[in-house]
Design a protein around this motif. Structure first.
Motif, PDB file in Angstrom:
ATOM      1  N   HIS A   1      12.970   6.481 -14.954  1.00  0.00           N
ATOM      2  CA  HIS A   1      12.010   5.774 -14.117  1.00  0.00           C
ATOM      3  C   HIS A   1      10.635   6.394 -14.294  1.00  0.00           C
ATOM      4  CE1 HIS A   1      15.242   3.764 -12.105  1.00  0.00           C
ATOM      5  NE2 HIS A   1      15.817   4.924 -11.848  1.00  0.00           N
ATOM      6  N   ARG A   2       9.633   5.557 -14.037  1.00  0.00           N
ATOM      7  CA  ARG A   2       8.271   6.039 -14.173  1.00  0.00           C
ATOM      8  C   ARG A   2       7.504   5.484 -12.985  1.00  0.00           C
ATOM      9  NH1 ARG A   2       3.860   4.632 -17.317  1.00  0.00           N
ATOM     10  NH2 ARG A   2       2.776   6.480 -18.093  1.00  0.00           N
ATOM     11  N   PHE A   3       6.960   6.354 -12.157  1.00  0.00           N
ATOM     12  CA  PHE A   3       6.196   5.873 -10.999  1.00  0.00           C
ATOM     13  C   PHE A   3       5.043   6.828 -10.725  1.00  0.00           C
ATOM     14  CE2 PHE A   3       7.603   8.916  -7.770  1.00  0.00           C
ATOM     15  CZ  PHE A   3       8.784   9.415  -8.321  1.00  0.00           C
ATOM     16  N   ALA A   4       4.148   6.408  -9.818  1.00  0.00           N
ATOM     17  CA  ALA A   4       2.960   7.231  -9.606  1.00  0.00           C
ATOM     18  C   ALA A   4       2.623   7.389  -8.140  1.00  0.00           C
ATOM     19  CB  ALA A   4       1.770   6.616 -10.336  1.00  0.00           C
ATOM     20  N   VAL A   5       2.057   8.537  -7.826  1.00  0.00           N
ATOM     21  CA  VAL A   5       1.507   8.774  -6.499  1.00  0.00           C
ATOM     22  C   VAL A   5      -0.004   8.592  -6.635  1.00  0.00           C
ATOM     23  CG1 VAL A   5       1.112  10.481  -4.678  1.00  0.00           C
ATOM     24  CG2 VAL A   5       3.330  10.399  -5.871  1.00  0.00           C
ATOM     25  N   ASP A   6      -0.544   7.642  -5.892  1.00  0.00           N
ATOM     26  CA  ASP A   6      -1.967   7.301  -5.867  1.00  0.00           C
ATOM     27  C   ASP A   6      -2.480   6.683  -7.169  1.00  0.00           C
ATOM     28  OD1 ASP A   6      -2.438   7.794  -3.239  1.00  0.00           O
ATOM     29  OD2 ASP A   6      -3.190   9.829  -3.508  1.00  0.00           O
TER      30      ASP A   6
ATOM     31  N   LEU B   1      -6.077   0.272  -8.484  1.00  0.00           N
ATOM     32  CA  LEU B   1      -4.907  -0.617  -8.405  1.00  0.00           C
ATOM     33  C   LEU B   1      -5.166  -1.975  -9.061  1.00  0.00           C
ATOM     34  CD1 LEU B   1      -3.496   0.211  -4.836  1.00  0.00           C
ATOM     35  CD2 LEU B   1      -2.309   0.554  -7.010  1.00  0.00           C
ATOM     36  N   PRO B   2      -6.290  -2.663  -8.746  1.00  0.00           N
ATOM     37  CA  PRO B   2      -6.508  -3.968  -9.406  1.00  0.00           C
ATOM     38  C   PRO B   2      -6.627  -3.849 -10.922  1.00  0.00           C
ATOM     39  CG  PRO B   2      -7.971  -3.709  -7.510  1.00  0.00           C
ATOM     40  CD  PRO B   2      -7.346  -2.368  -7.761  1.00  0.00           C
ATOM     41  N   ARG B   3      -7.166  -2.741 -11.375  1.00  0.00           N
ATOM     42  CA  ARG B   3      -7.285  -2.523 -12.820  1.00  0.00           C
ATOM     43  C   ARG B   3      -5.887  -2.404 -13.443  1.00  0.00           C
ATOM     44  NH1 ARG B   3     -10.334  -3.182 -17.237  1.00  0.00           N
ATOM     45  NH2 ARG B   3     -10.307  -1.438 -18.675  1.00  0.00           N
ATOM     46  N   MET B   4      -4.976  -1.745 -12.740  1.00  0.00           N
ATOM     47  CA  MET B   4      -3.603  -1.595 -13.235  1.00  0.00           C
ATOM     48  C   MET B   4      -2.902  -2.956 -13.276  1.00  0.00           C
ATOM     49  SD  MET B   4      -3.128   1.547 -13.922  1.00  0.00           S
ATOM     50  CE  MET B   4      -4.363   2.812 -13.742  1.00  0.00           C
ATOM     51  N   VAL B   5      -3.151  -3.765 -12.234  1.00  0.00           N
ATOM     52  CA  VAL B   5      -2.535  -5.093 -12.178  1.00  0.00           C
ATOM     53  C   VAL B   5      -3.061  -5.929 -13.339  1.00  0.00           C
ATOM     54  CG1 VAL B   5      -2.382  -7.213 -10.807  1.00  0.00           C
ATOM     55  CG2 VAL B   5      -2.141  -4.975  -9.696  1.00  0.00           C
ATOM     56  N   GLN B   6      -4.378  -5.860 -13.550  1.00  0.00           N
ATOM     57  CA  GLN B   6      -4.998  -6.595 -14.654  1.00  0.00           C
ATOM     58  C   GLN B   6      -4.413  -6.165 -16.002  1.00  0.00           C
ATOM     59  OE1 GLN B   6      -8.692  -5.090 -16.291  1.00  0.00           O
ATOM     60  NE2 GLN B   6      -9.757  -6.728 -15.181  1.00  0.00           N
ATOM     61  N   LYS B   7      -4.027  -4.888 -16.090  1.00  0.00           N
ATOM     62  CA  LYS B   7      -3.525  -4.355 -17.362  1.00  0.00           C
ATOM     63  C   LYS B   7      -1.997  -4.349 -17.438  1.00  0.00           C
ATOM     64  CE  LYS B   7      -7.217  -3.130 -19.708  1.00  0.00           C
ATOM     65  NZ  LYS B   7      -7.418  -3.422 -21.130  1.00  0.00           N
ATOM     66  N   GLY B   8      -1.355  -5.114 -16.548  1.00  0.00           N
ATOM     67  CA  GLY B   8       0.078  -5.317 -16.723  1.00  0.00           C
ATOM     68  C   GLY B   8       1.004  -4.677 -15.707  1.00  0.00           C
ATOM     69  N   PHE B   9       0.479  -3.948 -14.705  1.00  0.00           N
ATOM     70  CA  PHE B   9       1.382  -3.411 -13.684  1.00  0.00           C
ATOM     71  C   PHE B   9       1.937  -4.559 -12.866  1.00  0.00           C
ATOM     72  CE2 PHE B   9       1.844  -2.201  -9.162  1.00  0.00           C
ATOM     73  CZ  PHE B   9       2.983  -1.416  -9.300  1.00  0.00           C
ATOM     74  N   ASN B  10       3.259  -4.532 -12.613  1.00  0.00           N
ATOM     75  CA  ASN B  10       3.853  -5.651 -11.896  1.00  0.00           C
ATOM     76  C   ASN B  10       4.976  -5.174 -10.974  1.00  0.00           C
ATOM     77  OD1 ASN B  10       4.237  -8.286 -11.175  1.00  0.00           O
ATOM     78  ND2 ASN B  10       5.592  -8.762 -12.897  1.00  0.00           N
ATOM     79  N   GLY B  11       4.761  -4.020 -10.343  1.00  0.00           N
ATOM     80  CA  GLY B  11       5.792  -3.491  -9.459  1.00  0.00           C
ATOM     81  C   GLY B  11       5.349  -3.529  -8.015  1.00  0.00           C
ATOM     82  N   GLN B  12       5.951  -2.654  -7.181  1.00  0.00           N
ATOM     83  CA  GLN B  12       5.550  -2.637  -5.777  1.00  0.00           C
ATOM     84  C   GLN B  12       4.637  -1.481  -5.458  1.00  0.00           C
ATOM     85  OE1 GLN B  12       9.374  -3.520  -4.048  1.00  0.00           O
ATOM     86  NE2 GLN B  12       8.475  -5.365  -3.145  1.00  0.00           N
ATOM     87  N   ILE B  13       3.813  -1.681  -4.417  1.00  0.00           N
ATOM     88  CA  ILE B  13       2.882  -0.647  -3.986  1.00  0.00           C
ATOM     89  C   ILE B  13       3.252  -0.292  -2.549  1.00  0.00           C
ATOM     90  CG2 ILE B  13       0.455  -0.075  -3.625  1.00  0.00           C
ATOM     91  CD1 ILE B  13      -0.195  -2.502  -5.548  1.00  0.00           C
ATOM     92  N   TYR B  14       3.830   0.886  -2.373  1.00  0.00           N
ATOM     93  CA  TYR B  14       4.293   1.286  -1.043  1.00  0.00           C
ATOM     94  C   TYR B  14       3.187   2.008  -0.289  1.00  0.00           C
ATOM     95  CZ  TYR B  14       8.930   0.245  -2.855  1.00  0.00           C
ATOM     96  OH  TYR B  14      10.025  -0.387  -3.387  1.00  0.00           O
TER      97      TYR B  14
ATOM     98  N   ASP C   1      -5.301   2.450 -20.636  1.00  0.00           N
ATOM     99  CA  ASP C   1      -4.080   2.281 -21.428  1.00  0.00           C
ATOM    100  C   ASP C   1      -3.237   3.554 -21.423  1.00  0.00           C
ATOM    101  OD1 ASP C   1      -4.665  -0.306 -21.973  1.00  0.00           O
ATOM    102  OD2 ASP C   1      -5.653   0.113 -23.901  1.00  0.00           O
ATOM    103  N   ILE C   2      -3.900   4.690 -21.276  1.00  0.00           N
ATOM    104  CA  ILE C   2      -3.135   5.948 -21.267  1.00  0.00           C
ATOM    105  C   ILE C   2      -2.237   6.068 -20.028  1.00  0.00           C
ATOM    106  CG2 ILE C   2      -4.692   7.282 -22.756  1.00  0.00           C
ATOM    107  CD1 ILE C   2      -5.882   8.555 -20.265  1.00  0.00           C
ATOM    108  N   TYR C   3      -2.467   5.229 -19.015  1.00  0.00           N
ATOM    109  CA  TYR C   3      -1.562   5.215 -17.850  1.00  0.00           C
ATOM    110  C   TYR C   3      -0.294   4.406 -18.173  1.00  0.00           C
ATOM    111  CZ  TYR C   3      -5.503   6.521 -14.672  1.00  0.00           C
ATOM    112  OH  TYR C   3      -6.553   7.122 -14.029  1.00  0.00           O
ATOM    113  N   GLU C   4      -0.384   3.572 -19.217  1.00  0.00           N
ATOM    114  CA  GLU C   4       0.667   2.588 -19.534  1.00  0.00           C
ATOM    115  C   GLU C   4       1.062   1.799 -18.292  1.00  0.00           C
ATOM    116  OE1 GLU C   4       3.534   3.925 -22.712  1.00  0.00           O
ATOM    117  OE2 GLU C   4       2.960   5.854 -21.870  1.00  0.00           O
ATOM    118  N   PRO C   5       0.121   1.011 -17.735  1.00  0.00           N
ATOM    119  CA  PRO C   5       0.351   0.334 -16.457  1.00  0.00           C
ATOM    120  C   PRO C   5       1.604  -0.542 -16.443  1.00  0.00           C
ATOM    121  CG  PRO C   5      -1.928   0.029 -17.177  1.00  0.00           C
ATOM    122  CD  PRO C   5      -1.202   0.694 -18.306  1.00  0.00           C
ATOM    123  N   GLY C   6       1.899  -1.200 -17.569  1.00  0.00           N
ATOM    124  CA  GLY C   6       3.068  -2.076 -17.615  1.00  0.00           C
ATOM    125  C   GLY C   6       4.377  -1.318 -17.471  1.00  0.00           C
ATOM    126  N   LYS C   7       4.329  -0.018 -17.697  1.00  0.00           N
ATOM    127  CA  LYS C   7       5.566   0.777 -17.624  1.00  0.00           C
ATOM    128  C   LYS C   7       5.649   1.611 -16.353  1.00  0.00           C
ATOM    129  CE  LYS C   7       6.077   1.252 -22.619  1.00  0.00           C
ATOM    130  NZ  LYS C   7       5.666   2.218 -23.647  1.00  0.00           N
TER     131      LYS C   7
END
Ligand SMILES: [Zn+2]
Ligand SMILES: [Zn+2]
Length: 535
Positions: free
Chosen positions: A24-29, A70-83, A47-53
């Protein structure tokens, strides 16, 4: 398990820590990088964050330096949940839209400039549409409730006492049948802060990621701070001038309103001195504070129960529109203006500074942290002139720097919070602080508690295992690309030599043109002198 420090590593902005465990790959903040142009480049290079992953984000609180990408990550492919907590989500819905609006305006402005020089359109970092696409991904959770966002990862948010809804995060990660506990302090609040609860106590962790914003100093005491604010008010009221308070729209502004309420009760705020809350965002944020009184501290809740309203003054004016904002500077006489941004780098505050900072008798009151490279920091450090809207403006107003209002724990309060940890072999990572402050704090922690302390660098990758840090990989070329000083200095010398060669042409120009060129060279000379005296 691996952790990668994507920001707030030896700096205070851009908080983001990516964890990799069990596939799993997740992030704090997911904070925005703020500061000079070089630092802000990091916002583009995601891209170095690999938002899609990234499977999910855990967001400690609504400050943009913890959530603004956060919006930048969504724009670059993040599609998970934000707790996050309910107040944090509500604040983020206004803050991210505002941030997107700023990005759009900036891109528009740059595009205009670029078109004139024949270059192409500049895209914003993200748009209001990107911000809106982020909102459905929020999943709200309550304080002190354990949840499992992915198998083997348990999470608990606790009140950090920093701003409305702010959290520190406890994480239990099971890997190869061993559970390791990580704690992210988020931003730890100052214990005696108005409106906020005390930061929650935590007593165990294998790895603690500790903020260190004020690792090198303590705040002045609260009463002194209130007195200093009263002094600024008395000074400018006596001079029939304005008190300008740059303040972050969320928390600091509401705390300042609370302070003015206290001064007014005390007879220390002249009733005929208007107070302007000049920030549409701060006005909205104040509404959210009113809506979530259950997240305020007991003292404030008691006050509200008695029918008092600490966020209200009889002479308070909201000025949401631009016209109303401009009108403030046409009203002569004393007034208090609270406006954003808090570091005086953007927003309406720049106009108020431009109109007032050169006036003797006016005051500028800084009530928040001023990061390196910002206009606020320059003024606090005693600059005689500041650049606002491409104009050099003299600093003649009295400058007050009131540290007691911080929403961050000071040095001894960080140490006090740390003293509750019982796990003697805990490994501490200092994050979210300037390097010199971190080094000082690291020394104190080792000396007082014997904890192991590391200060990770930007983009550093560290492997963690129970009881130890296995490997630290640093990427210095990427974290701090080499600056070619030789090239820059040679280039300047060559241009200067050429100018000297052409002196006779210079002298043959019309006198007025010569004076203009002289002034530009004197400006250059002044900048060089400044740089020389700084290094
Ligand atoms: Zn914060
Ligand atoms: Zn922060």
């Amino acid at each position: 398990m691996k952790i990668k420090f994507m920001g707030a590593a030896r700096t205070v902005t851009g908080s983001c820590y990516i964890l990799e465990t069990n596939g799993h790959r997740f992030a704090v903040d997911c904070g925005m990088h703020q500061g000079n142009a070089e630092i802000e480049k990091r916002n583009w290079d995601v891209d170095i964050y690999e938002p899609g992953k990234i499977d999910f984000f855990l967001i400690t609180h609504a400050h943009i330096d913890h959530s603004g990408l956060l919006p930048r990550m969504v724009q670059k492919g993040f599609n998970g949940q934000i707790y996050t907590t309910v107040p944090t989500r509500d604040l983020l819905e206004i803050l991210l839209l505002d941030s997107a609006h700023i990005q759009e305006m900036e891109a528009q402005w740059k595009t205009k400039k670029h078109l004139r020089s024949g270059e192409k359109n500049i895209k914003p970092l993200y748009t209001q549409k990107d911000a809106e696409a982020t909102f459905p991904m929020f999943k709200v959770i309550s304080y002190d409730e354990t949840f499992e966002p992915s198998p083997g990862v348990k999470v608990k948010f606790k009140d950090a006492g920093h701003i409305l809804g702010a959290s520190l995060i406890e994480l239990w990660i099971e890997e190869n049948e061993v559970t390791v506990k990580l704690v992210f302090s988020g931003d730890i609040g100052r214990p005696a802060q108005l409106m906020m609860e005390e930061p929650s106590i935590v007593d165990a962790a294998d790895f603690l990621f500790l903020e260190s914003t004020y690792g090198n100093r303590d705040h002045k005491n609260e009463d002194d701070s209130l007195n200093e604010l009263a002094e600024a008010i008395a000074y400018s009221y006596g001079n029939k001038e304005k008190v300008i308070i740059p303040a972050f729209a969320v928390e600091r502004t509401q705390e300042m309103m609370y302070c003015l309420y206290l001064l007014s009760k005390d007879g220390r705020l002249p009733p005929d001195m208007p107070v302007y809350l000049d920030s549409p965002l701060a006005i909205k944020a104040t509404e959210i504070f009113r809506h979530h009184t259950k997240y305020l501290d007991e003292e404030t809740r008691e006050l509200i129960k008695k029918g008092e309203d600490p966020l209200y003054l009889p002479q308070l004016h909201f000025t949401p529109t631009t016209e109303e904002s401009i009108a403030i500077n046409n009203v002569p006489g004393p007034a208090i203006v609270i406006s954003a941004s808090g570091m005086a780098d953007a927003g309406r505050i720049k106009h108020h500074l431009k109109h007032n900072i050169w006036r003797e008798g006016a005051s500028v009151v800084f009530v928040g942290f001023q990061a390196q490279g910002t206009t606020g920091r320059k003024i606090v450090d005693g600059a005689k002139k500041v650049r606002l809207f491409n104009e050099e403006i003299a600093v003649k107003a009295r400058v007050f720097t009131i540290n007691g209002f911080s929403a961050h724990a000071g040095q001894s309060q960080i140490l006090e919070w740390l003293s509750h940890f019982q796990t003697r072999d805990m490994q501490v990572f200092l994050i979210h602080g300037e390097y010199s402050a971190q080094q000082l704090l690291a020394g104190l922690i080792k000396e007082r508690f014997g904890f192991k302390v590391l200060i990770p660098g930007y983009l550093e990758e560290t492997t963690l295992e129970p009881g130890r840090v296995l490997k630290r990989e640093e990427y210095p070329e990427r974290a701090a690309p080499r600056i070619d000083w030789n090239y820059i200095l040679e280039d300047i010398s060559a241009r200067y030599a050429r100018l000297k060669e052409r002196r006779s042409y210079l002298e043959s120009k019309p006198w007025v043109e010569q004076t203009e060129i002289r002034d530009r060279l004197l400006e250059l000379d002044r900048v060089l002198m400044e740089i020389n005296s700084e290094i």
